[in-house]
Design a protein around this motif. Structure first.
Motif, PDB file in Angstrom:
ATOM      1  N   ASP A  20       0.828  -1.449  -0.001  1.00  5.26           N
ATOM      2  CA  ASP A  20      -0.103   0.071   0.158  1.00  5.26           C
ATOM      3  C   ASP A  20       1.005   1.338   0.022  1.00  5.26           C
ATOM      4  N   ARG A  21       2.048   1.282   0.683  1.00  2.00           N
ATOM      5  CA  ARG A  21       2.867   2.378   0.929  1.00  2.00           C
ATOM      6  C   ARG A  21       4.309   1.871   0.586  1.00  2.00           C
ATOM      7  N   LYS A  84       1.173   8.959  -5.895  1.00  2.00           N
ATOM      8  CA  LYS A  84       0.721   7.643  -6.325  1.00  2.00           C
ATOM      9  C   LYS A  84       1.547   7.150  -7.389  1.00  2.00           C
ATOM     10  N   VAL A  98      -0.040   2.488  -5.628  1.00  2.00           N
ATOM     11  CA  VAL A  98       0.867   2.294  -4.347  1.00  2.00           C
ATOM     12  C   VAL A  98       1.174   4.024  -3.833  1.00  2.00           C
ATOM     13  N   ASP A  99       1.002   4.262  -2.530  1.00  2.00           N
ATOM     14  CA  ASP A  99       1.348   5.518  -2.022  1.00  2.00           C
ATOM     15  C   ASP A  99       2.961   5.726  -1.885  1.00  2.00           C
TER      16      ASP A  99
END
Length: 193
Positions: A20-21, A84, A98-99
């Protein structure tokens, strides 16, 4: 160089598995690990990321069960930048975001050397050992190193020299024997130290 790992075709065709990050302080790479059939991947940085980072090629072909690395160049930033990364497979049929956070590099002191205060003073030297202790230690080292025959020859030479000096009863012979004994003793002590 930090790496953002992205898995392709893991659970099903065109599936994308990505964190996610992702945080980095410098240029990074995207590792496209294909677990199935060959696929086309499109990578896109949003406007915020595109100001500080860039990808040379955005469309990539990843062969069956292959891994491809894509380099993302980035400039040094003074403040953290967030944006992003868009990963698309199957010509748009599946998309993942994906951040990404690009942070300033950690501050490093300019060529500063830290010296431990214990090294500022010279080491304290221990007082020299007394002569008998050095002789005993030397004999022990000679025994450990296999120098017993040399010690025996040295002691035999000393004993024969003393006997010869007293038997001949000449000053010249006495001085010559004394010189030879001194050299022999010095060589023995040198070898034992």
């Amino acid at each position: 160089m930090s790496t953002l790992a992205v898995e392709l075709n893991g659970d099903e065709v065109h599936a994308i598995s990505a964190p996610d990050r992702f945080t980095t302080t410098a240029p990074f790479s995207i590792e496209l690990a294909n677990r199935g059939r060959s696929t086309h991947v499109h990578l896109h940085l949003d406007d915020d990321l595109d100001r500080v980072a860039s990808i040379a090629a955005v469309n990539h072909y990843v062969e069956d069960d292959a891994v491809k690395r894509v380099h993302v160049s980035a400039v040094e930033v003074d403040e953290p930048v967030r944006g992003k990364l868009k990963v698309v497979t199957g010509y748009g049929s599946n998309t993942a975001y994906v951040d990404v956070r690009i942070e300033p590099p950690p501050e490093v002191a300019p060529d500063e050397v830290v010296v431990d205060e214990r090294f500022a003073k010279p080491p304290e030297e221990s007082p020299p050992q007394p002569w008998p202790s050095r002789l005993v230690a030397g004999i022990e080292r000679a025994i450990e190193r296999g120098g017993v025959p040399a010690l025996l020859v040295s002691f035999l030479a000393v004993a024969l020299g003393v006997v010869a000096a007293f038997a001949i009863d000449s000053v010249l012979v006495f001085l010559a024997v004394g010189f030879v004994l001194a050299v022999t003793l010095a060589a023995t002590l040198y070898l034992l130290s």
